[in-house]
Design an enzyme around this catalytic site. Structure first.
Site, PDB file in Angstrom:
ATOM      1  N   ASP A 270       0.821  -1.202   0.000  1.00  0.00           N
ATOM      2  CA  ASP A 270       0.000   0.000   0.000  1.00  0.00           C
ATOM      3  C   ASP A 270       0.861   1.262   0.000  1.00  0.00           C
ATOM      4  O   ASP A 270       1.793   1.379   0.795  1.00  0.00           O
ATOM      5  CB  ASP A 270      -0.884  -0.018   1.257  1.00  0.00           C
ATOM      6  CG  ASP A 270      -1.754   1.213   1.362  1.00  0.00           C
ATOM      7  OD1 ASP A 270      -2.639   1.377   0.514  1.00  0.00           O
ATOM      8  OD2 ASP A 270      -1.529   2.032   2.282  1.00  0.00           O
ATOM      9  N   GLU A 312       1.197  -0.925  -5.087  1.00  0.00           N
ATOM     10  CA  GLU A 312       0.153   0.086  -5.286  1.00  0.00           C
ATOM     11  C   GLU A 312       0.856   1.434  -5.358  1.00  0.00           C
ATOM     12  O   GLU A 312       1.143   2.067  -4.353  1.00  0.00           O
ATOM     13  CB  GLU A 312      -0.871   0.075  -4.153  1.00  0.00           C
ATOM     14  CG  GLU A 312      -2.079   0.950  -4.462  1.00  0.00           C
ATOM     15  CD  GLU A 312      -2.228   2.178  -3.581  1.00  0.00           C
ATOM     16  OE1 GLU A 312      -3.072   3.024  -3.890  1.00  0.00           O
ATOM     17  OE2 GLU A 312      -1.496   2.332  -2.569  1.00  0.00           O
TER      18      GLU A 312
HETATM   19  C1  GLC Z   1      -3.816   3.589  -0.627  1.00  0.00           C
HETATM   20  C2  GLC Z   1      -5.212   3.058  -0.423  1.00  0.00           C
HETATM   21  C3  GLC Z   1      -6.113   4.163   0.040  1.00  0.00           C
HETATM   22  C4  GLC Z   1      -5.561   4.715   1.330  1.00  0.00           C
HETATM   23  C5  GLC Z   1      -4.095   5.108   1.192  1.00  0.00           C
HETATM   24  C6  GLC Z   1      -3.453   5.324   2.531  1.00  0.00           C
HETATM   25  O1  GLC Z   1      -3.739   4.527  -1.627  1.00  0.00           O
HETATM   26  O2  GLC Z   1      -5.671   2.481  -1.612  1.00  0.00           O
HETATM   27  O3  GLC Z   1      -7.426   3.719   0.219  1.00  0.00           O
HETATM   28  O4  GLC Z   1      -6.325   5.845   1.695  1.00  0.00           O
HETATM   29  O5  GLC Z   1      -3.330   4.113   0.572  1.00  0.00           O
HETATM   30  O6  GLC Z   1      -3.173   4.116   3.165  1.00  0.00           O
END
Ligand code: GLC
Length: 630
Positions: A270, A312
């Protein structure tokens, strides 16, 4: 010497020889990465200890899985790989509830399940679980760690892999590390970025963007107990970790191996882009991010090789490919990365009835290592940010700022040509940015449709989007509810922790009574289900969709028609998409210049032929042209 240390620590482990063989294969990655970021003495020895412990705790079943995956490392690249992303509670109440829905997932064709954050979050507001308080515990209302392990086992038995989020940029302000830091323990104070006054924060702010300008402006939060400004990129209660501290990397190696030992097959890293800070930059995509990922990946490859990583990183194309590995990192960091740009371009093309920008934007992507793949998707739990490049727009004579404004207007339903029903998220007056919330079906017009024809049109838009997602190669991710054409859930406003964050409008609770109508072709859910099932079924037999080969996106002489061209030793494939609600014609040569005689559409099982040198395409036509099946 480190190898000897590992051998000693593995002792009489029956698989010591295999672990050492993996050390011989991947140990250099580990050491190079460590030398780059953590040259401090003793770190490598500590990591070796964590690897030995992690392997010692690995079950016989997971060790067998390691052997299988080592023989078939492309499991996530194959055309039969289909992902599904859902919140465990919203999908099925609890982890045990998810286990009871495995048949539903199987019927859809799912082989990879991403359960949204389920490790213990802070109480109250927690950013949908992305503010983790304890990485060793499951959210109490979902079950216990043992239930997670049991679920992983059930999923594995059904041929489904399990993906969980690994939130590594920040922890909840209530995490034990942050509690200890606030209590004055210097060891834990060093886990965070804390500044006594505004000098450093102000210097960083000069080049930092804001992620949540609406509800969490700025990147630092004053904390009384710390008597300082704590780095908080996201919400004030999400404390960024100090990844330059070797203790932090060791903590995460142990978290990763523990999760792998519960049966997790893939970790979604993440917000990985943010973990390294450098003054004068936007503090994203720094080279150290990749060196650290390489360390984590190598440790996992040695101790638990069936585990893979998904990055991500919602960043520009030239930055994004680095997450799958460029240069010395090629094939050594994440295995999968979200293709945010493809998602944005699909929505852009549908709104503009014009796919030319997509062809320009996709041509910016260098090829990725053949051992990796894109995670392709149409919707996810987050908002859609218009990651559209001014230079790309200029290439087709558009103004980037104006196009982004058009897309925001379009998807909140404020443009005369709009069919969409979405909402603006995090409007930023300073930059003019307006991101978008809304479910795929609502953004595609199912809510505004008044006639049966318009309803079908909305479903066809979603299906065209999914055809691109499934046709691109990589692992396609279906976002829970899209398979039933679920519309926005406006009830989120009545939940106090969700009311301020309209991303909850596209995070509905699964309506199982609606799911029960999925075989009824007279319903929207039934038509959507059948369409998606067809795409998945056809796809799984198309070897040419293996993620190891790239997709080239080509324009045609009509702005609304775009080609996805795939060349693969198993057979070539040309996909034809009309992104508009118009009947259009294009010259035969537009397609045949790439298709070289391919005329068989796998989706309908029919030949498609031009008339008088022209192909006629109805609104949202999707053809997947190959050699005839069989
Ligand atoms: C990522 C997640 C999102 C979250 C962010 C902080 O982008 O997809 O939902 O708010 O990380 O953890």
């Amino acid at each position: 010497m480190l190898r000897t240390l590992l051998a000693q620590q593995l002792g009489s482990d029956a698989e010591a020889a295999q672990v050492l063989a993996r050390w011989d294969r991947w140990g250099a990655d580990l050491l190079v990465g460590l030398a780059e970021v953590y040259p401090q003495p003793g770190v490598a020895e500590q990591v070796v200890g964590l690897i030995a412990d992690g392997h010692a705790a690995r079950s016989a079943a997971l060790r067998a899985r390691d052997r299988d995956r080592t023989l078939g490392p492309d499991w996530f690249q194959r055309p039969d790989a289909v992902g599904y992303a859902a919140y465990a509670d919203r999908f099925a109440g609890t982890l045990n509830g998810v286990a009871q829905r495995v048949d539903y997932l199987r019927e859809l064709g799912v082989t990879y399940l991403h359960l949204m954050p389920l490790l213990a979050p802070r109480p109250g507001e927690n950013d949908g679980g992305y503010a983790v308080m304890d990485y060793g515990r499951v959210r109490a209302d979902l079950g216990k760690m043992a239930d997670l392990a049991a679920l992983a086992d059930t999923l594995h038995g059904a041929g489904i892999s399990l993906t969980l989020d690994l939130v590594l940029n920040h922890v909840a302000a209530e995490h034990a590390w942050a509690e200890s830091a606030r209590a004055g323990d210097p060891r834990y104070g060093d886990y965070f970025h804390v500044y006594p006054d505004r000098t450093q924060p102000d210097a960083y702010e000069r080049s930092l963007p804001e992620v949540f300008p609406d509800f969490a402006p700025g990147n630092f939060t004053w904390d009384e107990d710390m008597a300082g400004w704590v780095w908080t990129t996201f919400n004030s209660w999400q404390w960024d970790l100090n990844w330059s501290n070797p203790d932090v990397v060791c903590e995460f190696i142990s978290i990763i191996l523990n999760l792998a030992n519960e049966g997790v097959d893939c970790l979604r890293l993440d917000a990985i882009a943010f973990i390294w800070k450098r003054l004068g930059t936007d503090c994203q995509n720094q080279p150290e991010v990749h060196a650290i990922t390489k360390v984590l990946r190598a440790a996992a490859r040695i101790a638990a090789p069936s585990l893979i990583f998904k990055a991500e990183a919602i960043v520009a194309p030239n930055q994004l490919v680095a997450y799958l590995g460029r240069g010395a990192h090629a094939g050594r960091v994440s295995d999968i990365a979200y293709h945010n740009s493809l998602m944005v371009q699909i929505w852009s093309a549908l709104a503009a009835r014009d796919a030319r920008l997509m062809t320009v934007a996709m041509s910016r992507f260098p090829d990725i290592p053949t051992t990796t793949g894109w995670a392709t998707y149409l919707r996810c739990h987050d908002d859609i940010g218009w990651a559209i490049d001014d230079g790309d727009c200029a290439e087709i004579g558009w103004n980037g700022f104006a196009h982004r404004g058009f897309l925001s207007d379009f998807y909140i339903g404020a443009h005369p040509a709009s069919f969409a029903e979405g909402a603006a998220f995090q409007e930023n007056p300073a930059t003019g940015d307006r991101r978008i919330s809304g479910s795929a079906a609502s953004l595609a017009g199912l809510g505004t449709a008044r006639t049966a024809g318009q309803r079908q049109m909305a479903i066809d838009r979603v299906l065209l989007g999914y055809a691109m997602v499934l046709g691109f190669g990589g692992i396609p991710l279906i976002y829970m509810g899209d398979e039933l054409a679920l519309r926005n859930d406006d009830d989120y406003i009545s939940v106090p922790e969700h009311a301020d964050d309209n991303r909850w409008m596209h995070r509905p609770v699964m309506p199982w009574e609606l799911a029960d109508t999925r075989h009824d072709p007279s319903t929207d859910a039934g038509r959507m289900w059948a369409g998606l099932r067809r795409l998945i079924d056809v796809r799984k037999d198309l070897d040419s969709l293996h993620a190891s080969a790239p997709t080239r996106v080509h324009p045609t002489s009509h702005p609304a028609v775009v080609l996805f061209v795939r060349q693969h030793p198993a057979g070539d494939m040309v996909q034809v998409y009309n992104v508009s609600d118009w009947n259009v014609t294009i010259p035969e040569t537009d397609i045949q210049a790439h298709a070289h005689g391919l005329t068989f559409d796998r989706l309908t099982g029919r030949e498609v032929h031009p008339h008088d040198g022209l192909y006629a395409l109805r609104p949202y036509t999707t053809w997947w042209l190959t050699q005839p099946a069989g």
